[in-house]
Motif scaffolding. Structure first.
Motif, PDB file in Angstrom:
ATOM      1  N   ARG A  13      -8.335   0.322  -0.512  1.00 37.97           N
ATOM      2  CA  ARG A  13      -8.972  -0.627  -1.431  1.00 37.97           C
ATOM      3  C   ARG A  13      -8.014  -1.722  -1.912  1.00 37.97           C
ATOM      4  N   GLU A  14      -6.746  -1.359  -2.131  1.00 37.76           N
ATOM      5  CA  GLU A  14      -5.770  -2.293  -2.695  1.00 37.76           C
ATOM      6  C   GLU A  14      -4.472  -2.274  -1.882  1.00 37.76           C
TER       7      GLU A  14
ATOM      8  N   ASN B 249      -1.422  -4.037  -3.419  1.00 37.86           N
ATOM      9  CA  ASN B 249      -0.951  -3.583  -4.725  1.00 37.86           C
ATOM     10  C   ASN B 249       0.180  -2.575  -4.542  1.00 37.86           C
TER      11      ASN B 249
ATOM     12  N   SER C  22      -0.371   1.284  -4.859  1.00 38.93           N
ATOM     13  CA  SER C  22      -1.022   2.038  -3.788  1.00 38.93           C
ATOM     14  C   SER C  22       0.018   2.769  -2.949  1.00 38.93           C
TER      15      SER C  22
END
Length: 652
Positions: free
Chosen positions: A375-376, A379, A382
């Protein structure tokens, strides 16, 4: 919004019809509000071609910035435009007067104007359109050079935006020159923490100080960055970005944090909201001290301001529980936060750490890491979650790889640096661990944890002088961490100063009681305290502390063994033998306990029969001892040689 304060009061009235430029300014604004950036840029470009107005140029540059066209925005902000003489002199803006310096005209970025306005009545143009020269550079005719100026020289709002563009492009030196090494408004009569912003927004002066701090970090000038962030927050308490850099970046010690945040000019700058701003900032500080004040702060935020379900307030609760080693309670609150918002930057490290400490949640940690990466992927948190899962699985090289990736993505993400060093410590590479922790200590000067871990590694390496140096430095930064006090007690015990060690262990336990820490986390400290009293021949106090361990964890083998040792010292051999047997029933291959039991039995044989302490008498006992010795030998042959495999008897 007129960032140049060339007021249009005379033409800004409700009478008359809107012209084409006015209508297109409305289109530009609505496109920006609806995230139609290409639309805003398209119409904004046409507006600028007609008006050559610096305000329209500013809004077009804002549009380019939002679409990540930083070079294009910078080019627009640094090209010449007609120099305008303000119709209203000495207008105070953001706490500054116009004309502080050649380039200190201050505009507000948060005015209610929406980047749109009525078209002025036609009048004689200040200057003709400037011709374009070679390579797209403006060539200003010599006779017009006095009547033109760059946007960055006409408005501080434009200068700030241009510096932001340079930062995004990685031009640290150019951005520093654009902003200046220090705040140019610092000595102005209209600048300072006691000066309120006239429009109630955030001072651009404070925003510039914050950006200057970011640049100092990029240039590895941490001390100057800290001062810039402090100045930004001092000038405007609403500048949360500066607060976040100071606190999350651990640039200040806990005591410095507390004193600085409590001493800000809340009432002078935002009298109506002063209490709330101070409370919400206080709730975000570290929880090693001021436990009662933190609890009262959270209660007021919930009861007076109705923020019981706000993620930041819930994070404050979770952070306090994590500092008390109450992993399960902390996890319950972080789960609630992530139920409200999918990603909460402050909460995620706590959530992941709790899943690491609670063994039954390792499978959920695996799933969470996969979901975050899917999803990320951009980031850093993560990949940090992936690293923590490998750490929980005992796969140190893989964990180190992902922690390294995390720190490359975000060099200011402290948990990744600490965890990276942990992988070396857990692998038994203590020298490499010391190097990694030392690097972390240089980056996060306000945190005592890297220095604490350096001291613990030096204890493992028997470098007692270096351990003392690191632990004392950590204590100077934070004297309220019970874990640090415990390590200082270990060093005092190592130096043979048993009374001081006992005092330090006692203080560590008292601090743990103040923070209401989980008692299970402090069994080792109780053992250490009991061992100090045993060395001081205060056997009753030693027995009291060992029995406290057994109250917390009845099947604690070391606690049972130490109680047996106290009975042994007191001459109560029968009770000692019973405790040794109980300890060996839990840890049957502990060589220390077997040796102590042998000594006790030899003493008891001299005094009487084994029948009273061991069913079956001496012959059955001898058979049991042979069996235990066989198990010990077999275990030594098959045991994998890895750090932490040997069973230690605490500091004793």
């Amino acid at each position: 919004m007129d960032v140049f304060q060339d007021t249009e009061m005379e033409s800004d009235n409700e009478d008359g019809e809107w012209g084409m430029v006015d209508r297109m300014r409305l289109w530009r604004h609505d496109a920006l509000m609806q995230h139609l950036y290409e639309t805003a840029a398209f119409w904004g470009d046409k507006i600028l071609s007609w008006t050559n107005d610096p305000n329209d140029a500013f809004w077009l540059a804002q549009t380019y910035f939002m679409t990540h066209q930083y070079a294009r925005a910078e080019r627009l902000l640094t090209r010449p435009f007609p120099a305008m003489t303000p119709k209203v002199q000495n207008m105070a803006l953001n706490g500054l007067e116009r004309g502080v310096a050649d380039d200190t005209t201050m505009g507000s970025l948060t005015a209610d104007a929406k980047g749109k306005g009525k078209e002025e009545h036609p009048h004689t143009s200040l200057m003709p359109q400037l011709p374009m020269g070679d390579a797209g550079l403006m060539q200003v005719p010599e006779e017009l050079q006095d009547s033109v100026s760059r946007l960055v020289d006409m408005s501080v709002a434009c200068r700030y935006l241009a510096a932001q563009c340079q930062v995004r492009q990685g031009n640290w030196t150019d951005a520093t020159e654009m902003l200046g090494e220090a705040n140019p408004f610092r000595h102005s009569a209209k600048s300072g923490p006691a000066v309120r912003n006239v429009d109630g927004g955030i001072k651009v002066e404070a925003s510039m100080c914050h950006l200057r701090g970011i640049l100092m970090l990029k240039l590895n000038r941490g001390d100057q960055a800290k001062l810039c962030f402090m100045e930004a927050l001092t000038l405007d308490v609403k500048c949360y970005d500066a607060f976040d850099q100071l606190v999350s970046g651990e640039m200040m010690t806990p005591d410095e944090e507390w004193e600085f945040v409590q001493g800000l000019a809340y009432r002078e700058q935002t009298q109506e909201d002063a209490d709330f701003v101070q409370l919400i900032y206080t709730s975000q500080l570290r929880k090693y001290k001021h436990a009662e004040e933190h609890a009262l702060t959270r209660r007021r935020l919930v009861e007076e301001f109705g923020l019981s379900d706000n993620p930041d307030v819930l994070f404050s609760f979770a952070d306090a529980l994590y500092a008390q080693f109450r992993w399960a309670d902390c996890y319950a609150i972080t789960t609630r936060i992530l139920g409200l918002v999918s990603i909460h930057d402050s909460t995620m490290p706590l959530h992941i750490a709790c899943m690491y400490h609670l063994n039954h949640l390792h499978s959920k940690l695996f799933i969470l890491a996969h979901e975050l990466v899917e999803r990320e992927p951009e980031n850093p948190i993560s990949w940090y979650a992936v690293g923590v899962w490998y750490l929980a699985s005992g796969k140190w090289p893989q964990a180190r790889q992902y922690f390294s990736k995390t720190s490359l993505m975000d060099p200011r993400f402290g948990p990744a640096w600490i965890a990276f060093a942990h992988t070396f410590a857990m692998e038994g590479e203590h020298d490499h661990a010391v190097t990694a922790y030392s690097t972390c200590a240089r980056m996060f000067t306000g945190s005592h944890l890297p220095l604490l871990f350096v001291g613990m590694e030096q204890i493992m390496l028997s470098n007692h002088l270096l351990a003392d140096e690191a632990l004392n430095a950590a204590y100077a930064a934070c004297d309220g961490d019970p874990l640090l006090i415990n390590e200082l007690g270990v060093m005092a015990f190592t130096h043979g100063d048993y009374q001081r060690a006992a005092d330090l262990f006692q203080r560590s336990l008292e601090l743990a009681q103040v923070t209401r820490s989980s008692q299970m986390s402090w069994t080792t400290t109780y053992l250490n305290l009991g061992t100090c009293y045993r060395k001081l021949k205060n056997y009753e106090m030693a027995k009291t502390n060992y029995q406290r361990v057994l109250e917390i964890e009845p099947q604690h083998p070391q606690g049972l063994g130490y109680v047996g040792m106290v009975y042994h010292h007191l001459g109560e051999i029968d009770k000692a033998i019973i405790k040794y047997h109980e300890a060996l029933s839990i840890d049957p291959i502990n060589g220390h306990l077997i040796e102590l039991l042998n000594l006790a039995l030899e003493s008891d044989i001299c005094c009487g029969s084994l029948e009273k302490v061991f069913p079956g008498g001496e012959e059955a006992f001898r058979a049991m001892m042979v069996s235990l010795k066989t198990k010990v030998l077999d275990a030594k042959k098959s045991k994998v040689d890895k750090p932490g495999a040997d069973v230690a008897m605490s500091v004793g």
